[in-house]
Design a protein around this motif. Structure first.
Motif, PDB file in Angstrom:
ATOM      1  N   ASP A   1      -6.320 -54.443  11.652  1.00 47.41           N
ATOM      2  CA  ASP A   1      -5.970 -52.845  12.556  1.00 47.41           C
ATOM      3  C   ASP A   1      -5.250 -52.396  11.360  1.00 47.41           C
ATOM      4  O   ASP A   1      -6.036 -50.866  10.682  1.00 47.41           O
ATOM      5  CB  ASP A   1      -4.236 -52.636  14.033  1.00 47.41           C
ATOM      6  CG  ASP A   1      -5.378 -52.956  14.686  1.00 47.41           C
ATOM      7  OD1 ASP A   1      -6.422 -53.162  14.913  1.00 47.41           O
ATOM      8  OD2 ASP A   1      -4.232 -54.023  15.528  1.00 47.41           O
TER       9      ASP A   1
ATOM     10  N   LYS B   1      -8.017 -51.535   8.982  1.00 43.85           N
ATOM     11  CA  LYS B   1      -9.364 -50.417   8.988  1.00 43.85           C
ATOM     12  C   LYS B   1      -8.664 -49.433   8.469  1.00 43.85           C
ATOM     13  O   LYS B   1      -9.410 -48.329   8.505  1.00 43.85           O
ATOM     14  CB  LYS B   1      -9.688 -50.960  10.735  1.00 43.85           C
ATOM     15  CG  LYS B   1     -10.389 -52.088  10.572  1.00 43.85           C
ATOM     16  CD  LYS B   1     -10.707 -52.969  12.276  1.00 43.85           C
ATOM     17  CE  LYS B   1     -10.948 -51.884  13.123  1.00 43.85           C
ATOM     18  NZ  LYS B   1     -11.625 -51.912  14.933  1.00 43.85           N
TER      19      LYS B   1
ATOM     20  N   ARG C   1     -10.019 -46.628   6.839  1.00 44.36           N
ATOM     21  CA  ARG C   1     -10.533 -44.990   7.450  1.00 44.36           C
ATOM     22  C   ARG C   1      -9.779 -44.056   6.435  1.00 44.36           C
ATOM     23  O   ARG C   1     -10.446 -42.625   6.053  1.00 44.36           O
ATOM     24  CB  ARG C   1      -9.852 -44.544   8.582  1.00 44.36           C
ATOM     25  CG  ARG C   1     -11.049 -45.885   9.318  1.00 44.36           C
ATOM     26  CD  ARG C   1     -10.545 -45.128  11.069  1.00 44.36           C
ATOM     27  NE  ARG C   1      -9.421 -45.487  11.819  1.00 44.36           N
ATOM     28  CZ  ARG C   1      -9.058 -46.675  12.095  1.00 44.36           C
ATOM     29  NH1 ARG C   1      -9.840 -47.779  12.080  1.00 44.36           N
ATOM     30  NH2 ARG C   1      -7.611 -47.451  12.132  1.00 44.36           N
TER      31      ARG C   1
ATOM     32  N   ILE D   1     -16.300 -52.435   7.736  1.00 42.62           N
ATOM     33  CA  ILE D   1     -15.615 -51.880   8.998  1.00 42.62           C
ATOM     34  C   ILE D   1     -16.345 -52.810   9.667  1.00 42.62           C
ATOM     35  O   ILE D   1     -15.861 -54.027  10.845  1.00 42.62           O
ATOM     36  CB  ILE D   1     -16.023 -50.535   9.588  1.00 42.62           C
ATOM     37  CG1 ILE D   1     -15.048 -49.715   8.633  1.00 42.62           C
ATOM     38  CG2 ILE D   1     -15.624 -50.681  11.111  1.00 42.62           C
ATOM     39  CD1 ILE D   1     -13.407 -50.463   8.865  1.00 42.62           C
TER      40      ILE D   1
ATOM     41  N   GLU E   1     -15.370 -56.086  11.999  1.00 41.57           N
ATOM     42  CA  GLU E   1     -14.844 -56.376  13.235  1.00 41.57           C
ATOM     43  C   GLU E   1     -15.854 -57.438  14.263  1.00 41.57           C
ATOM     44  O   GLU E   1     -15.404 -58.245  15.254  1.00 41.57           O
ATOM     45  CB  GLU E   1     -15.894 -54.715  14.400  1.00 41.57           C
ATOM     46  CG  GLU E   1     -15.223 -53.706  13.662  1.00 41.57           C
ATOM     47  CD  GLU E   1     -15.445 -52.368  13.721  1.00 41.57           C
ATOM     48  OE1 GLU E   1     -16.587 -52.397  14.225  1.00 41.57           O
ATOM     49  OE2 GLU E   1     -14.143 -51.339  13.978  1.00 41.57           O
TER      50      GLU E   1
END
Length: 189
Positions: free
Chosen positions: A105, A108, A112, A136, A140
């Motif tokens: 988390d 990521k 962003r 990403i 994932e």
């Protein structure tokens, strides 16, 4: 129009094409002799490589007190980034196996922020998104696999194209940080 250079040592003329050919041969030899990311290796491989460098051997002995294995990266100018990003992926896998998504988390979220920073600096949104989405998607995919598939990460980093995509985006992010924090880097210019 082919330019030539005189090899002073041998009195021979060497063309630019001959130099380019030699560089390509060297690059190919490096590519053929080492993987982008190795499987875990014993620290003894370092001892063998640096057997004639006592200060380095002393440092390797210190490493052996804390670590038993290393991974090597191809020495192609991208080795730091490739090794760093690989280790992030490896740590995410370790956390996912333990039931935590904390690092995933965090990475990521940082990606962003970096994506928007790159666009704000004037980089093409289309190009930034291409690299960002690839990164990403790969992160994932770790989560979808439950973090248990280190072999898939090895395969990802063994593929030159995929590995270089991750490396290039990491370079973009490094550039972003340096541009946003110029005062920290001015003494090095």
């Amino acid at each position: 129009n082919t330019y030539t250079h005189t090899n002073i040592m041998e009195g021979q003329e060497i063309s630019d094409q001959a130099i380019l050919n030699q560089q390509a041969e060297i690059a190919k030899a490096i590519e053929d002799s080492s993987p982008l990311i190795s499987e875990p290796l014993s620290l003894d491989t370092l001892s063998e490589e640096f057997k004639d460098n006592q200060p380095f051997l002393n440092k390797i002995q210190s490493l052996k007190q804390q670590y038993t294995k290393i991974r090597t990266t191809r020495r192609d100018g991208n080795c730091f980034y490739r090794g760093y990003v690989f280790r992030i992926f490896e740590q995410i896998i370790n956390q996912l196996v333990g039931g935590s998504t904390q690092l995933l988390d965090l990475v990521k979220a940082k990606l962003r922020i970096a994506r928007q920073g790159l666009i704000d600096l004037g980089h093409s949104e289309f190009i930034v998104d291409d690299f960002h989405e690839f990164f990403i998607d790969e992160l994932e995919s770790l989560q979808k696999e439950g973090g248990s598939d280190l072999a898939a990460v090895m395969k990802l980093f063994a593929d030159k194209s995929s590995s270089n995509y991750l490396v290039m985006y990491s370079r973009f992010i490094t550039s972003l940080y340096m541009q946003q924090n110029q005062e920290l880097f001015l003494p090095f210019i």
